[in-house]
Design an enzyme around this catalytic site. Structure first.
Site, PDB file in Angstrom:
ATOM      1  N   ASP A 510       0.764  -1.367   0.023  1.00 33.37           N
ATOM      2  CA  ASP A 510       0.113  -0.066  -0.025  1.00 33.37           C
ATOM      3  C   ASP A 510       1.040   1.275   0.218  1.00 33.37           C
ATOM      4  O   ASP A 510       2.127   0.896   0.296  1.00 33.37           O
ATOM      5  CB  ASP A 510      -0.870   0.006   1.239  1.00 33.37           C
ATOM      6  N   ARG A 912      -5.836   3.696  -7.954  1.00 27.61           N
ATOM      7  CA  ARG A 912      -7.081   3.834  -7.937  1.00 27.61           C
ATOM      8  C   ARG A 912      -7.808   2.240  -7.631  1.00 27.61           C
ATOM      9  O   ARG A 912      -8.760   2.033  -8.307  1.00 27.61           O
ATOM     10  CB  ARG A 912      -7.889   4.423  -9.030  1.00 27.61           C
TER      11      ARG A 912
END
Length: 1431
Positions: A510, A912
């Site tokens: 992440d 996204r």
């Protein structure tokens, strides 16, 4: 990271499950098809359909007591034994113990002694499991005995405390099962669900209720509290959490933990608001706003709850953290129910969830609807998927092969035994015809199975568990992975996969909170087309630093931020006194104050812009110190919101407080109050939030902030075209600097339009069916025709050490994929800033809107860049793909194309993406390439990705601890990943691999020695060793050295492992634990077993007599000598494979060998039958000791010679480095030595996992090139005899130093750098792109792609190898082997005499001439920075 709201988990299961990616609505209509909905009654008698014949409730609700422990006092023994005997090895040994209960098979061995080894293993494992479970039970008890405040002396009609509990539970369970079966049958018959539990007077479904209540308005009537003379007995009393039941009314105070899922009835705030912290639930630290029900908001004291009459219809329990549907119903004053007006809908915003904490609210009261395992936190806290290490899985092959060898040994013994019965040799064959060969062979087979049982090591698994426990302790105790700020070390949560840390090939990370700090700083903004802000980002800061290093002076355009800050404050003080100014503001630009002081349109635009920031939010203002009224602390649902509000405060537009529906702001020293009419909240679909306010001057204004793409779609058509272009250009510049951008817009709403819209919005928010869709439609009706005000730019700074960490991991051969929710431009810049992307990479951007276009772009990318006629074939590539495209690319038909393209790229950047897509990407790579994967994240939306990977890492940071709870390892900073993988992971892999191999080796030697004895025992399955030897061989005589090797051995120390990250490559290719290695160990052990048996057998074949008349040629004597030889040989063999000889290694090996002879001495005295003074007979004879010494030497000599040859003439990388370390230590006495260097440059070129080239070469680094990458000091010796020479200080290990790994040069060349597959256009990248390669190494790029092949004869007298054999693999050579390419950092050099030979001087001169030619060629080559992006 989502903006203006919590980071939502888009999966249906709410986060931990990760089984669904798109957040779906969860309604009782769908849920009730499998589970009955529940009704919770307050002061209302249960209807007849809800009670049994005894008058008790039919519905059984689980208690609120939580039990995470596996066992109870009564279930521990059977359950633990069942779990242990699920292992095939334990079942095998249990079967052998049972066989040994038969006297015809076991001989003289008692069943008790036969069962002792297995019982020991079972007991040790059971004690370990009991201790672990006891700790869990203590944690459960602490939680269950926590105190909460509950309404007591009041009847909860939903539960009963009467007797016959078990009968009632069985009856209720049967009723529930019957209901479920009826529901399934009705569904199959397409009938309505009539068997579900319904409300007392209404049998309609939630969908029908939604239709009936569609006419609800915003004004929901209050529940009427009737006066009753028999009430007023209820009171608040403390109770334990475990005693709370469904239907109880619980009162919470500020900072109280919430004990169960509850509907909020009332709060201390006049507007019914309250604030909760959901950190323990979804991993987010930001406060969330909750609302009490309008119908019960007036309740204040115990009497109100005691006299109120209502009930709640609730959907069944489910795991979605972000969805809840229910309805509160009550009867009017006349006792008549009215569905149209006496209904209050309940959503997730009206619910407290267990695990949350009440904040900033004096008190709140709730009605318990779910308890215990029905609560959402428990439904989301399912067990972490059971993970097995790759070595453990591969060990099954070794065990299987040992079983096959065991079967063949037993079968061979049985057949050989039968052969002895075939010819009639004695009279026994004539007078005892019952004894035939087949019967004897049958018994011999099973007896041999018992005899050779140790070939499958009984203590292998428990030894591995103990070793991995020690390894986990070392990881936990590593001070370099301790983060003092959070007081958090590295926490191993899954101990059995530590060796997997040494085999990771792909890392999925992440970005926000993992690579970055998740601490937002407002840096820049654009207002009315004018850009403001002089703050620097990590990207611009790195570019300036590189420019400074290259030029040797400060850049001419460098801005003195401190001076600018002083000017800004001076200008501000001329306008107004900002009493709320913070001490550390990040938005610096004096032009804002100058423009603000002028009476121009720009001044009014600035005021409107920052006023909008101060009003458009859901932030709570706090004053941490009552003595400092002007010191504000903003509690926001998103750190972005807090940063925006903080910037507005520092400029002079201060959000002071919110009182009910009044927003109080301080505008340049002037207090203003705005009436808050509506808040249109942010979600991942809308990507924006709005507030509707009424200014003091009157009117209605809508303020909106959100993503630029969303805001631009809703701007008024035909207006502000110039402003749109200027603002968009500024936002692109901000994004290219790695900043997170937002747009700010507004709209003046006519009063009539707002009045009509507010009614529709109230209907949407009050609807029970499809509430979210209706609310979204209502928002679209008013969020249009917006007027653009400007945009903001916020920086989420990188964590310390991230660029160096990524560069080091890439050098180790690990590929890193970043999966982020940011837009493409921002993600690309962060990729450059953190070394994920490099200036010589060609970025392939795939952006498509449908499946066909996605397939087209993926195929074009493969053909254009990796096909037979591809361009830039020698260039590195990186893939950038957005979430919409990824949705199509992950389709089953397109996923092979995505995988093929991704594995050919050095780095992959997914933008996204949703939580489900993260998990699917990890699964695609893990299963598609059969590689080891690691996922690392910090938020609840990373849980599914963490659990999907082979190893999951949780970052404990600003986003809470949900990722930590689901992870296998947890620490506080991304940079700790380097130490965890390259040091602890590599050590664990090497240790476990060697430990398991040696375990099988020593047991085969032991067992095969008994097999050779069967030749002289007629294959009668007679024991060679005394049974105590067999029992203690794996438990005492050879256990400790093996476990020492598995827990403490090191090939190189931690510092060297980090300096030479290419050493990690062997783990990626899994070269230390192979099947070939297993069979080589089997062959070696077979040879050693022959030696250890036949040499003692030869010595004792004609046994000598002792002085007291006793001889030493008995079976006990032979067994003792053979066992002694095997024990000495196997322990020394383990020592031979130990790479780090310390005093501990000498001690454990020496004590293990001595333990055998100590046992013989003790056993001979204590157990005299058959062992009468064996110690005195054997220990006093020279033959005994000579046979053991000779057997040991002959056994180990071949292994030693092979090891010497390989380390001398075909060394591995670790062998070369170890020799350098040894030479360094040895040379400390002489301080310095002269050397001639042969070096090669460090590059980051890697081979994709699909390639299988094997080319070994060495590249020569010219001696006249000065570089910090060399092994030598910067000091040089004067040239002598025409040869450039250097002096090497050997006071420390020579190592390559990558100078400024995290610094890159700005790409200022106007070349095509970005490739958009959607348009086919290439263009230059406008952001900052920095190079991770040292500029001095650019000279040698040609030599990297055209490596020099050399075959020099190795001389080992005073030299270190300069080449490697093609049969050996090295990852420190110019071209590495296997699935990944890491171009390396090692030196193959020769230590030479002080005066070089003439031939050496000639060679050096030729080399210098070639290098000068290479320099001339390289200087004319322009190194292209290629990246691919949108046009």
């Amino acid at each position: 990271m989502e903006i203006f709201s919590r980071k939502r988990t888009d999966n249906t299961d709410g986060g931990s499950g990760g089984s669904s990616g798109v957040r779906q609505k969860t309604s009782t209509t769908s849920s009730a098809q499998t589970l009955p909905k529940r009704s919770v009654y307050v002061n209302t008698p249960l209807p007849p359909s809800e009670i049994d014949h005894n008058g008790d409730p039919i519905m059984y609700f689980v208690p609120n007591k939580i039990r995470t422990a596996k066992y109870t006092i009564f279930t521990f023994l059977p359950k633990n034994l069942f779990e242990q005997f699920r292992r095939v090895a334990n079942m095998y040994f249990l079967f052998l113990v049972i066989l040994q209960t038969f006297p015809s098979l076991s001989g003289d061995v008692s069943p008790v002694m036969a069962a002792t080894p297995l019982a020991t293993i079972i007991i040790i494992t059971g004690v370990k499991d009991a201790i672990e479970d006891w700790k869990r039970r203590q944690q459960d008890n602490t939680l269950n005995r926590s105190l909460a405040t509950r309404l007591s002396d009041w009847q909860n009609v939903n539960v009963t405390d009467s007797g016959n509990t078990w009968k009632k539970r069985l009856y209720r369970a049967w009723t529930t099962i019957s209901t479920l079966l009826s529901s399934i049958l009705d569904k199959a018959a397409n009938k309505s669900d009539t068997n579900q539990r319904n409300s007392p007077d209404n049998n309609t479904s939630f969908a029908e209720q939604g239709q009936n209540s569609s006419n609800l308005t915003k004004g929901i009537p209050k529940i009427v509290v009737r006066e009753s003379p028999n009430t007023n007995t209820a009171r608040w009393a403390e109770t334990r959490w475990q005693d709370i039941k469904v239907g109880d009314i619980v009162k919470l105070k500020n900072d109280d933990d919430i004990p169960a899922d509850m509907v909020i009835l009332s709060t201390s705030e006049p507007d019914g608001l309250c604030y909760v912290e959901t950190k323990n639930l979804d991993g987010e630290t930001n406060l969330k706003v909750r609302h009490c029900l309008s119908s019960t908001s007036s309740f204040e004291n115990e009497a109100d709850y005691e006299r109120a009459t209502f009930y709640v219809e609730s959907e069944p329990p489910h795991s979605n953290l972000y969805s809840y549907t229910g309805v509160l119903r009550w009867v009017d004053e006349n006792g008549v129910q009215s569905n149209d007006s006496k209904v209050d809908p309940i959503s997730i915003n009206n619910v407290f969830l267990r695990g949350c904490v009440l904040r900033n609210t004096e008190w709140a009261v709730g009605l318990v609807i779910y308890t215990g395992t029905d609560t959402k936190i428990m439904l989301n806290s399912g067990d972490t998927p059971s993970k097995r290490s790759r070595i453990e899985i591969e060990t099954n092959f070794h065990v299987t092969m040992n079983f096959i060898i065991l079967f063949l040994m037993c079968l061979g013994s049985a057949v050989a035994d039968a052969v002895f019965f075939l010819p009639p040799i004695t009279s026994e064959d004539f007078f005892e015809p019952g004894d035939d060969g087949s019967g004897s062979a049958f018994l011999t087979f099973w007896a041999s199975l018992i005899l050779f049982q140790n070939i499958v090591p009984i203590s292998l698994y428990i030894s591995i568990e103990m070793v991995k426990t020690v390894q986990a302790y070392f990881i936990h105790s590593d001070i370099e992975m301790y983060y003092e700020k959070l007081n958090l070390p590295c926490v191993p949560k899954t101990w059995n996969i530590s060796d997997d840390l040494g085999q990771i090939e792909y890392i999925f990370s992440d970005k926000t909170g993992t690579l970055t700090q998740n601490v937002m700083e407002f840096k820049k903004c654009t207002i009315n087309g004018v850009a403001y802000g002089l703050g620097e980002t990590d990207a611009t800061r790195g570019a300036k630093l590189q420019e400074k290093l290259d030029s040797g002076s400060n850049p001419s355009d460098e801005i003195d931020l401190e001076n600018e800050k002083t000017i800004m404050l001076e200008e501000m003080s001329k306008l107004y006194d900002n009493r709320y100014l913070s001490s550390n503001f990040t938005f610096i630009d004096s032009r804002v104050m100058v423009d603000l002081s002028s009476d121009t349109q720009q001044s009014r635009a600035i005021q409107d812009f920052f006023s909008a920031l101060a009003l458009c939010h859901t932030v709570l203002a706090e004053r941490p110190d009552e003595n400092k009224p002007f010191e504000l602390e903003y509690k926001a649902q998103s750190p972005d919101e807090a940063a925006l509000l903080g910037a507005a405060r520092d400029v002079g537009f201060v959000f002071v407080d919110r009182v009910q529906d009044t927003l109080i702001i301080d505008v340049m020293g002037e207090r203003k109050e705005f009436t808050l009419l509506n808040v249109l909240e942010f979600n991942s679909t809308r990507k924006r939030m709005s507030v509707i306010v009424r200014p003091p001057e009157g009117g209605v204004v809508l303020l909106c902030k959100g993503a630029d793409s969303v805001i631009y779609e809703r701007l008024e058509k035909g207006r502000q075209s110039k402003l749109r272009e200027d603002t968009l250009a500024d936002l692109e510049i901000f994004a290219n600097e790695g900043l997170r951008t937002l747009c700010i817009a507004y709209r003046v709403v006519p009063e009539e339009e707002y009045t009509a819209w507010s009614k529709k919005y109230a209907e949407a928010t009050s609807s029970i069916n499809d509430r979210e869709e209706k609310v979204a439609e209502a928002c679209e009706m008013i969020e249009h025709s917006l007027t653009l005000m400007g945009g903001t730019a916020i920086e989420d700074r990188l964590q310390d050490g991230v660029p160096n960490c990524i560069a080091t991991l890439s050098t180790a051969g690990i590929k890193i994929w970043v999966l982020t929710g940011d837009k493409t431009e921002t993600a690309i810049n962060i990729g450059f800033a953190c070394n994920l992307l490099q200036k010589d990479m060609l970025l392939i951007i795939v952006h498509a809107s449908d499946k066909q276009n996605t397939e087209k772009q993926l195929k074009e990318s493969l053909e254009k860049f990796f096909g037979s006629g591809s361009e830039n074939s020698s260039q590195k590539h990186a893939l950038v793909i957005d979430g919409e495209t990824l949705k199509h690319a992950l389709d089953e038909s397109l996923s092979p194309l995505l995988l093929d393209l991704g594995k050919r790229c050095e780095s992959v950047l997914c933008c996204r993406v949703s939580p489900l897509q993260k998990a699917k990407v990890v699964s695609l790579v893990k299963n598609g390439l059969n590689v080891m994967t690691l996922s690392i994240g910090d938020g609840a939306n990373d849980v599914s990705m963490i659990q999907e990977a082979n190893v999951g890492i949780g970052i404990a940071g600003e986003e809470g601890r949900q990722a930590v709870m689901a992870a296998d390892y947890a620490f506080a900073q991304f940079r700790f990943l380097t130490k965890l993988l390259l040091v602890h992971g590599r050590w664990s892999y090497i240790r476990i691999a060697e430990m398991i191999s040696c375990f099988f080796y020593k047991n085969i030697v032991w067992t095969f020695a008994m097999f050779w004895y069967q030749i002289w025992a007629g294959f009668s399955a007679q024991y060679l060793y005394d049974y105590t030897y067999i029992m203690l061989y794996n438990l005492a005589f050879t256990a400790i050295p093996i476990m020492y090797l598995g827990a403490f051995d090191q090939d190189v120390d931690s510092k060297t492992s980090l300096e030479y990250p290419q050493l990690y490559k062997r783990g990626i290719l899994q070269q230390d634990f192979t099947r070939k290695k297993f069979w080589l160990y089997v062959l070696d052990s077979t040879y050693q077993s022959l030696v250890c048996f036949f040499i003692p057998f030869g010595f004792l074949l004609y046994g000598s007599s002792h002085e007291n008349g006793l001889t030493s040629n008995s079976l006990e004597d032979l067994g003792t000598i053979v066992a002694g030889a095997v024990v000495v040989t196997t322990n020394l063999y383990v020592g031979l494979n130990t790479m780090n000889w310390t005093w501990m290694a000498f001690t454990v090996i020496g004590l293990s060998i001595l333990s055998f002879y100590a046992w013989v001495e003790l056993y001979a005295v204590w157990y005299s039958i058959g062992f009468f003074r064996v110690d005195e007979i054997l220990f006093s004879q020279v033959d005994f000791w000579l046979s053991i010494v000779l057997a040991t030497l002959v056994s180990l000599l071949p292994r030693y010679l092979v090891k010497y040859i390989y380390q001398t003439y075909h060394p591995m990388d670790a062998d070369i480095i170890r020799e350098q370390i040894f030479a360094t230590k040895k040379a400390k006495k002489t301080k310095t030595v002269f050397i001639e260097e042969e070096q090669m440059p460090i590059t980051s070129t890697r081979k994709s996992s699909f390639e299988n080239e094997t080319a070994i070469s060495s590249t020569v680094l010219p001696t006249d090139v000065e570089s910090e990458a060399s092994f030598t000091d910067s000091s040089t010796y004067p040239p002598e005899q025409g040869t450039a020479r250097k002096i090497l200080s050997l006071s420390k290990l020579p190592a390559f130093k990558l100078k400024n790994k995290n610094q890159r040069k700005p790409s200022v060349r106007s070349i095509d750098q970005l490739m958009y597959m959607s348009t086919g256009r290439r263009e230059s990248f406008t952001g900052f792109a920095f190079s991770g390669e040292e500029s001095a190494f650019e000279t040698f790029r040609r030599s990297i792609y055209n490596p020099i092949q050399s075959r020099r004869k190795l001389q080992r007298a005073h030299s270190i190898s300069t080449t490697t054999s093609s049969k050996r693999q090295t990852f420190l050579s110019t071209l590495s082997i296997g699935r990944s390419r890491t171009l390396p950092t090692t030196l193959f050099r020769r230590r030479q005499s002080r005066d070089p030979s003439p031939s050496q001087s000639i060679n050096n001169s030729n080399r210098e001439r070639d290098d000068r030619q290479m320099d001339t060629t390289e200087s004319s080559e322009e190194v292209e920075l290629s990246v691919i992006s949108r046009s």
